[in-house]
Scaffold this active site. Structure first.
Site, PDB file in Angstrom:
ATOM      1  N   PRO A  87     -10.597  23.662 -15.760  1.00  0.00           N
ATOM      2  CA  PRO A  87     -11.355  23.580 -14.494  1.00  0.00           C
ATOM      3  C   PRO A  87     -12.046  22.225 -14.337  1.00  0.00           C
ATOM      4  CG  PRO A  87     -12.435  25.071 -16.061  1.00  0.00           C
ATOM      5  CD  PRO A  87     -11.125  24.693 -16.659  1.00  0.00           C
ATOM      6  N   GLU A 114     -13.053  29.919 -24.738  1.00  0.00           N
ATOM      7  CA  GLU A 114     -14.016  28.950 -24.177  1.00  0.00           C
ATOM      8  C   GLU A 114     -13.375  27.599 -23.885  1.00  0.00           C
ATOM      9  OE1 GLU A 114     -17.154  29.005 -22.974  1.00  0.00           O
ATOM     10  OE2 GLU A 114     -16.674  31.126 -23.133  1.00  0.00           O
ATOM     11  N   ARG A 151       9.774  23.406  -6.786  1.00  0.00           N
ATOM     12  CA  ARG A 151      10.331  23.538  -5.424  1.00  0.00           C
ATOM     13  C   ARG A 151      10.533  22.183  -4.750  1.00  0.00           C
ATOM     14  NH1 ARG A 151       7.000  23.830  -1.200  1.00  0.00           N
ATOM     15  NH2 ARG A 151       8.041  25.565  -0.165  1.00  0.00           N
ATOM     16  N   ASP A 166       6.479  21.915   5.459  1.00  0.00           N
ATOM     17  CA  ASP A 166       5.403  22.689   4.835  1.00  0.00           C
ATOM     18  C   ASP A 166       4.046  22.050   5.071  1.00  0.00           C
ATOM     19  OD1 ASP A 166       6.867  24.679   3.691  1.00  0.00           O
ATOM     20  OD2 ASP A 166       6.991  23.747   1.711  1.00  0.00           O
TER      21      ASP A 166
HETATM   22  N1  SAM Z   1     -15.414  26.744 -20.928  1.00  0.00           N
HETATM   23  C1  SAM Z   1     -14.491  26.076 -20.073  1.00  0.00           C
HETATM   24  C2  SAM Z   1     -15.247  25.245 -19.046  1.00  0.00           C
HETATM   25  O1  SAM Z   1     -16.313  25.666 -18.635  1.00  0.00           O
HETATM   26  O2  SAM Z   1     -14.748  24.181 -18.618  1.00  0.00           O
HETATM   27  C3  SAM Z   1     -13.610  27.064 -19.337  1.00  0.00           C
HETATM   28  C4  SAM Z   1     -12.646  27.747 -20.236  1.00  0.00           C
HETATM   29  S1  SAM Z   1     -11.635  28.904 -19.372  1.00  0.00           S
HETATM   30  C5  SAM Z   1     -12.495  30.393 -19.624  1.00  0.00           C
HETATM   31  C6  SAM Z   1     -10.232  29.074 -20.402  1.00  0.00           C
HETATM   32  C7  SAM Z   1      -9.019  28.252 -20.001  1.00  0.00           C
HETATM   33  O3  SAM Z   1      -8.544  28.684 -18.736  1.00  0.00           O
HETATM   34  C8  SAM Z   1      -9.235  26.766 -19.858  1.00  0.00           C
HETATM   35  O4  SAM Z   1      -9.177  26.101 -21.110  1.00  0.00           O
HETATM   36  C9  SAM Z   1      -8.089  26.369 -18.951  1.00  0.00           C
HETATM   37  O5  SAM Z   1      -6.886  26.199 -19.668  1.00  0.00           O
HETATM   38  C10 SAM Z   1      -7.946  27.600 -18.061  1.00  0.00           C
HETATM   39  N2  SAM Z   1      -8.617  27.452 -16.746  1.00  0.00           N
HETATM   40  C11 SAM Z   1      -9.714  28.111 -16.332  1.00  0.00           C
HETATM   41  N3  SAM Z   1     -10.026  27.785 -15.068  1.00  0.00           N
HETATM   42  C12 SAM Z   1      -9.113  26.897 -14.658  1.00  0.00           C
HETATM   43  C13 SAM Z   1      -8.908  26.172 -13.455  1.00  0.00           C
HETATM   44  N4  SAM Z   1      -9.708  26.311 -12.409  1.00  0.00           N
HETATM   45  N5  SAM Z   1      -7.849  25.347 -13.378  1.00  0.00           N
HETATM   46  C14 SAM Z   1      -7.024  25.182 -14.451  1.00  0.00           C
HETATM   47  N6  SAM Z   1      -7.175  25.835 -15.627  1.00  0.00           N
HETATM   48  C15 SAM Z   1      -8.198  26.686 -15.734  1.00  0.00           C
END
Ligand code: SAM
Length: 229
Positions: A87, A114, A151, A166
């Site tokens: 994220p 995490e 795609r 698109d």
């Molecule tokens: N503790 C992390 C933080 O606050 O940045 C978030 C960890 S999340 C619970 C677990 C995993 O989900 C991340 O390591 C990532 O690979 C994925 N993930 C979660 N949200 C995401 C998003 N918005 N975009 C891409 N990957 C995401």
């Protein structure tokens, strides 16, 4: 194109990529997708890949070692574009997907719990988020990236499925679309679409794309107008 997905949950990826257009792209040889369980690269006798965070705090952190060992097991990994799902990354948008679609080889890391040890970042080229919310795992994000990239590859969509019009393809949202029946519960299809007048249809669609983008995505609209001044 080849895509390697590093994940602890192959079962979240494998059934999805068999379906629909991605499934067809794989069976027609347009793309190869390998799903690698990086738990197989753990050196721990219980195949553990996570541990408590240094400094304390809640949750478990994915360890750097199994991820780097898994990465290095991939043939040609040095030349591949290596993407972390997080994220905290750049938010995915159409031109980023387009730039990924020109690559021969992508490697996508899915985090979980995490997230991962900070040192993992040194082994990857870029970080991608699919939006400002937190998911339980990167598998959903990897699938979104894969779908949006595949795609765009030549030969993946047939001419009835073209992505030319698109949303986002020219920085605008797509115009409204209709199909049979002509009238549903008193709601008519716009007359112009039944006229057979291709010029008038194009003018209507161009107008609707602008109108819709202005109403729904003022940021895209302003950028488009600035570019076309
Ligand atoms: N503790 C992390 C933080 O606050 O940045 C978030 C960890 S999340 C619970 C677990 C995993 O989900 C991340 O390591 C990532 O690979 C994925 N993930 C979660 N949200 C995401 C998003 N918005 N975009 C891409 N990957 C995401």
């Amino acid at each position: 194109m080849r895509i390697d997905v590093l994940t602890l949950f192959p079962g979240m990826i494998l059934p999805v990529i068999k379906e629909s257009i991605i499934g067809r792209a794989i069976s027609e040889g347009n793309v190869t997708i390998n799903v690698i369980d990086f738990r197989d690269f753990s050196t721990n006798k219980h195949q553990k890949v996570d541990d408590y965070p240094f400094g304390g705090g809640v949750g478990m952190v994915l360890q750097v070692e199994p991820i780097v060992r898994a990465l290095r097991s991939i043939e040609g990994y040095q030349e591949a574009l290596k993407i972390i799902t997080t994220p905290q990354g750049e938010t995915l948008h159409q031109s980023l997907s387009e730039s990924f679609s020109h690559q021969d080889h992508l490697i996508i890391l899915c985090g979980h719990y995490e997230g991962f040890d900070e040192r993992v970042r040194d082994y990857f080229d870029c970080e991608v988020s699919i939006g400002d919310y937190v998911l339980t795992g990167g598998e959903y994000a990897a699938l979104v990236i894969i779908d949006s990239v595949i795609r765009l590859r030549p030969g993946v969509l047939n001419k009835d499925e073209s992505h030319q019009d698109d949303s986002f393809s020219e920085g605008l949202l797509e115009y409204p679309q209709y199909t049979r029946p002509r009238v549903f519960e008193g709601k008519d299809v716009p007359e112009v679409l039944l006229s057979g007048n291709h010029q008038a249809i194009k003018a209507w669609r161009d107008h609707e794309r602008l109108k819709r983008t202005k109403e729904r995505r003022k940021d895209l609209y302003d950028r488009y107008i600035k570019r076309h001044k």
